[in-house]
Design an enzyme around this catalytic site. Structure first.
Site, PDB file in Angstrom:
ATOM      1  N   CYS A 161       9.635   0.344   3.046  1.00 34.02           N
ATOM      2  CA  CYS A 161       8.438  -0.507   3.001  1.00 34.02           C
ATOM      3  C   CYS A 161       8.738  -1.947   2.600  1.00 34.02           C
ATOM      4  O   CYS A 161       8.111  -2.879   3.107  1.00 34.02           O
ATOM      5  CB  CYS A 161       7.377   0.108   2.088  1.00 34.02           C
ATOM      6  SG  CYS A 161       7.909   0.436   0.403  1.00 34.02           S
ATOM      7  N   ASP A 358      -0.411  -3.150   5.566  1.00 28.20           N
ATOM      8  CA  ASP A 358       0.279  -2.003   4.978  1.00 28.20           C
ATOM      9  C   ASP A 358       1.361  -1.479   5.922  1.00 28.20           C
ATOM     10  O   ASP A 358       1.068  -1.098   7.053  1.00 28.20           O
ATOM     11  CB  ASP A 358      -0.745  -0.900   4.702  1.00 28.20           C
ATOM     12  CG  ASP A 358      -0.176   0.238   3.884  1.00 28.20           C
ATOM     13  OD1 ASP A 358       1.009   0.169   3.499  1.00 28.20           O
ATOM     14  OD2 ASP A 358      -0.910   1.205   3.616  1.00 28.20           O
ATOM     15  N   HIS A 360       2.986   1.285   5.544  1.00 27.56           N
ATOM     16  CA  HIS A 360       3.169   2.722   5.323  1.00 27.56           C
ATOM     17  C   HIS A 360       2.515   3.593   6.389  1.00 27.56           C
ATOM     18  O   HIS A 360       2.026   4.685   6.101  1.00 27.56           O
ATOM     19  CB  HIS A 360       2.637   3.110   3.943  1.00 27.56           C
ATOM     20  CG  HIS A 360       3.354   2.463   2.816  1.00 27.56           C
ATOM     21  ND1 HIS A 360       2.958   1.237   2.295  1.00 27.56           N
ATOM     22  CD2 HIS A 360       4.448   2.829   2.127  1.00 27.56           C
ATOM     23  CE1 HIS A 360       3.778   0.901   1.317  1.00 27.56           C
ATOM     24  NE2 HIS A 360       4.696   1.842   1.196  1.00 27.56           N
TER      25      HIS A 360
END
EC number: 3.4.22.-
Length: 474
Positions: A161, A358, A360
């Site tokens: 990430c 994001d 993820h």
């Protein structure tokens, strides 16, 4: 979490708020039909409040709606409520955009209810922000790419990430440089060669200049490895190494590099982990630009990465107003940050909430060829705004800035200096004209008199560090 209109996605047939699915009514429509339409819409709203923002406004579908359609009138009414924030308060949703101003990568969006109610188009401020947000480059976990180096990793799920967040920040710098801050992803193909070329550089293979493969290789000496989590400081250093290696390779082959700006990693001490206020040195930035331009005196574009440690276990609250203000700089590229162990790309702020992209989400690896102007780029754009309380951000983070020219850099320095004045003795970073030379940096001629105003650039590592300064622990 607020969902935004997706691009190129067909409206959901189950969503009565989606205008493309509202059935046009005839002049003979009965009151019973209208009542059923109202009930259907309200039922959908209460069961899925976020669908208001997920609804796709397809122009061809809109043309099929008649102005007196019951569904159309009610969807317009509900959209107006949603725009002002009243719907979110009514439904008790705490993670929706409010009517407060949004600062997003140096641009302010006015979302106040007064502005919207007085506007001929109630979605003007909101829609402009959503278009800007969904045009940013979104880079996430991927799976199914070639194994990284000599490892067996063909995916970066659960560990990549920070790498992906850093790729997003650098990708925005390249978009701003080649296409400008006002660029928005076009709705029709063919796309521009600059846009496709940027996406190609972030592909997931060693053939792509700024891939996760090459970043990990460049950052080995800073602890980067497949399967391991890495911090913001090491990530910034990996970018410095990769950009330098990339430039040297291309200059040897064709005399040109494909990273079109100087890179300045601003840090306060040798290992970057002890904290302290980093120092942006104007002379160092000038030297980096000179080196980028092959010793020509003209100023080049420059990317500044500023790793910070703003607390021990949690972010010191005194820094929150300062972090928010950096996102108002027109040079802002956002922040590498997130909750501990969960890196995100923070690109905006509203009230006390950070707005972020994001990484993820797991997607299949794609290969966008540099000359394929008809490529499917949908996996590189996100239509969901996520938010995070600013006081929950991990104290270890990094801020990015892009300055197009000398005037832009001077404006950045002026804003940064004003921010120092507001810091009450605890600035995020400071700005100086030149580095105070350490004992090892003195020349015989400059060891007395006005020698303290000089700088020995050879004593720096290309990032502005001397490795000799002592910095206050935060």
């Amino acid at each position: 979490m607020t969902s935004l209109p997706g691009r190129g996605v067909s409206p959901s047939s189950s969503d009565p708020l989606c205008e493309g699915n509202a059935a046009p009514s005839s002049s003979s429509s009965s009151g019973q039909d209208l009542k059923q339409s109202k009930n259907s819409i309200l039922s959908c709203v209460f069961s899925s409040p976020f669908s208001i923002f997920e609804a796709h406004q397809d122009s061809s579908a809109n043309r099929s709606l008649k102005p007196h359609s019951g569904s159309y009138a009610w969807s317009r009414f509900l959209r107006r409520i949603a725009c002002t924030g009243s719907m979110w308060r009514f439904l008790g949703a705490s993670k929706a955009l409010t009517s407060s101003d949004v600062w997003f990568l140096g641009k302010c969006y006015k979302l106040s209810s007064e502005e919207l109610s007085n506007s001929s188009d109630c979605e003007s401020g909101n829609a402009a922000f959503l278009e800007d947000f969904s045009s940013r480059i979104w880079i996430t976990y991927r799976k199914g790419f070639d194994a990284i180096s000599d490892s067996k990793y063909t995916s970066d799920v659960n560990w990549g990430c920070m790498v992906r967040s850093s790729q997003m920040l650098v990708a925005q710098a390249l978009i701003f440089h080649h296409l400008g801050r006002s660029w928005r992803k076009p709705s029709q193909k063919p796309y521009s060669p600059e846009y496709i070329g940027i996406l190609h550089m972030f592909g997931d293979s060693e053939a792509c200049a700024f891939s996760i493969h090459n970043l990990l290789q460049a950052g080995k000496s800073y602890g980067l490895a497949a399967g391991s989590w890495v911090g913001p400081y090491a990530m910034c250093r990996a970018w410095q190494t990769l950009v330098c290696t990339n430039r040297e390779h291309h200059e040897a082959v064709d005399g040109n590099g494909n990273f079109p700006m100087a890179l300045y990693v601003v840090s306060g001490d040798e290992d970057g982990e002890r904290g302290g206020a980093p120092v942006v040195c104007i002379d160092v930035a000038a030297q980096l630009c000179c080196d980028f331009n092959k010793n020509q005196s003209t100023w080049s574009p420059i990317l500044l990465l500023v790793p910070l440690v703003l607390g021990l276990d949690k972010l010191n609250p005194r820094y929150i107003p300062l972090l928010k203000e950096t996102l108002t700089f027109p040079q802002s590229l956002g922040i590498l940050g997130g909750k501990p162990g969960t890196s995100t790309y923070i690109a905006g702020v509203q009230d006390d909430r950070a707005l972020y992209l994001d990484p993820h989400e797991v997607q299949l690896a794609v290969d966008i060829a540099a000359d394929n102007l008809e490529a499917d780029t949908s996996s590189y754009h996100c239509s969901t705004v996520r938010d995070l309380a600013l006081d929950l951000i991990d104290p270890s983070l990094a801020i990015g800035f892009y300055c197009r020219d000398k005037d832009d850099f001077d404006d950045f320095c002026s804003r940064a200096s004003e921010l120092v004045d507001k810091a009450n003795g605890a600035p995020l970073f400071t700005v100086v004209q030149s580095v105070q030379p350490s004992k090892q940096m003195y020349n015989e001629e400059s060891s007395s008199g006005d020698g303290m105003d000089s700088i020995n650039v050879e004593g720096l590592d290309g990032s502005g560090e001397t490795g000799e300064e002592e910095w206050q622990i935060l």
